[in-house]
Write an enzyme that holds these catalytic residues in place. Sequence first.
Site, PDB file in Angstrom:
ATOM      1  N   TYR A 132       0.834  -1.210   0.000  1.00 21.83           N
ATOM      2  CA  TYR A 132       0.000   0.000   0.000  1.00 21.83           C
ATOM      3  C   TYR A 132       0.867   1.258   0.000  1.00 21.83           C
ATOM      4  O   TYR A 132       0.709   2.133  -0.859  1.00 21.83           O
ATOM      5  CB  TYR A 132      -0.896  -0.042   1.234  1.00 21.83           C
ATOM      6  CG  TYR A 132      -1.860   1.117   1.386  1.00 21.83           C
ATOM      7  CD1 TYR A 132      -2.937   1.283   0.521  1.00 21.83           C
ATOM      8  CD2 TYR A 132      -1.701   2.040   2.420  1.00 21.83           C
ATOM      9  CE1 TYR A 132      -3.835   2.339   0.686  1.00 21.83           C
ATOM     10  CE2 TYR A 132      -2.592   3.085   2.592  1.00 21.83           C
ATOM     11  CZ  TYR A 132      -3.656   3.231   1.724  1.00 21.83           C
ATOM     12  OH  TYR A 132      -4.543   4.275   1.900  1.00 21.83           O
ATOM     13  N   ASP A 190       3.632  -0.585  12.324  1.00 23.05           N
ATOM     14  CA  ASP A 190       2.540   0.319  12.689  1.00 23.05           C
ATOM     15  C   ASP A 190       3.158   1.672  13.092  1.00 23.05           C
ATOM     16  O   ASP A 190       3.953   1.735  14.033  1.00 23.05           O
ATOM     17  CB  ASP A 190       1.788  -0.291  13.880  1.00 23.05           C
ATOM     18  CG  ASP A 190       0.422   0.315  14.098  1.00 23.05           C
ATOM     19  OD1 ASP A 190      -0.566  -0.347  13.742  1.00 23.05           O
ATOM     20  OD2 ASP A 190       0.349   1.437  14.626  1.00 23.05           O
TER      21      ASP A 190
END
Length: 313
Positions: free
Chosen positions: A143, A270
């Site tokens: 992504y 993250d």
Amino acid sequence: MRVLVTGGAGFIGSHLCDYLLKKGHEVICLDNFFTGRKENIKHNLDNFKFEVIRHDIVQPIFLEVDWIFHLASPASPIHYQYNPVKTTKTNVMGTIHMLGLAKRVKARILLASTSEVYGDPTVHPQKEDYWGNVNPIGPRSCYDEGKRVAETLMMDYYRQNNVDIRIVRIFNTYGPRMLKNDGRVVSNFIVQALTNEDITVFGDGTQTRSFCYIDDLVEGLYRMMEQEKHIGPINLGNPEEYKIIELAKKIIEMTNSKSKIVYKSLPPDDPTQRQPDITLAKKILNWQPTISLDKGLKKTIEYFKKILEVKNV
Ligand code: NAD
Ligand code: UDP
């Protein structure tokens, strides 16, 4: 204008279609319905200014349009990691096809890029001239790098072919029509709170995000498309920054939930912090968010109560 919205049946895309129709534009909504839903657009189906095309942008398509809002791409980590090769294909081949179309019909094209191009940022808050800190080989890179190549393609079609481009970097956006199982933090926490399930905080919850309500974001997208001064990239997001644990507690309180907070492991890569610097958007677009987190969450909780048919909370 005749406007193409790729990903038009998704969360942001469907709100954008509504906004464009209200402004009097003709709208073509293109979607492969991977994460989009007919439910999101069904209220527009009898509007003669609205058309829907089921199509996958990994394949080329020819249409006569004036503006292209290019949003097609899964956006939540569980969805873009479900088939990562397809995510890269959608962002790279899909963007080439949309840029080819823009070039051929001389349309203006806006790319919905993302704050993920900054990766796990070492600069805080993030400004548009920061190049980012992205892991190119991790589970998020399909992504992140997909969107970074999409931005590269936009700039190269601009420099090489004079395509009229706009690039917007969207920061975490939330609101009605998010999928209840889409895995993003706001929808997860609200659904968990309303059903009195455990609230799953990943890591220790000290990582931060900044949450923009959908109506504010759509206004920013439109202003960016409409103006002639700046091609971007430009950040769009709400600069109010919250720890994930604060968000969890706020949602429990707002829903009067009996849910308990449980801690799960933090997914790899993250980002630890994220907050947009929106100085440029204020200056160029005269734009800044107007809807507070409390107000936006209230509307989103109402939406989820309705779709979950939760009573008396
Ligand atoms: P979403 O998943 O609800 O919408 C994406 C839409 O694209 C869906 O309708 C999906 O079916 C469609 N799609 C996916 N692959 C396709 C393909 N190959 N061909 C045709 N259609 C395809 O997600 P969203 O939150 O509405 O995000 C829209 C855009 O905004 C995405 O490009 C995303 O990267 C970007 N964005 C969103 C956020 C956010 O917080 N919501 C943040 C940053 C960037
Ligand atoms: N998150 C969480 N619990 C969840 C879902 C997400 O604690 O059930 C965390 C996640 O680890 C991240 C933040 O919330 O730190 C935002 O996650 P989301 O998937 O919404 O967006 P992104 O990571 O792409 O910003």
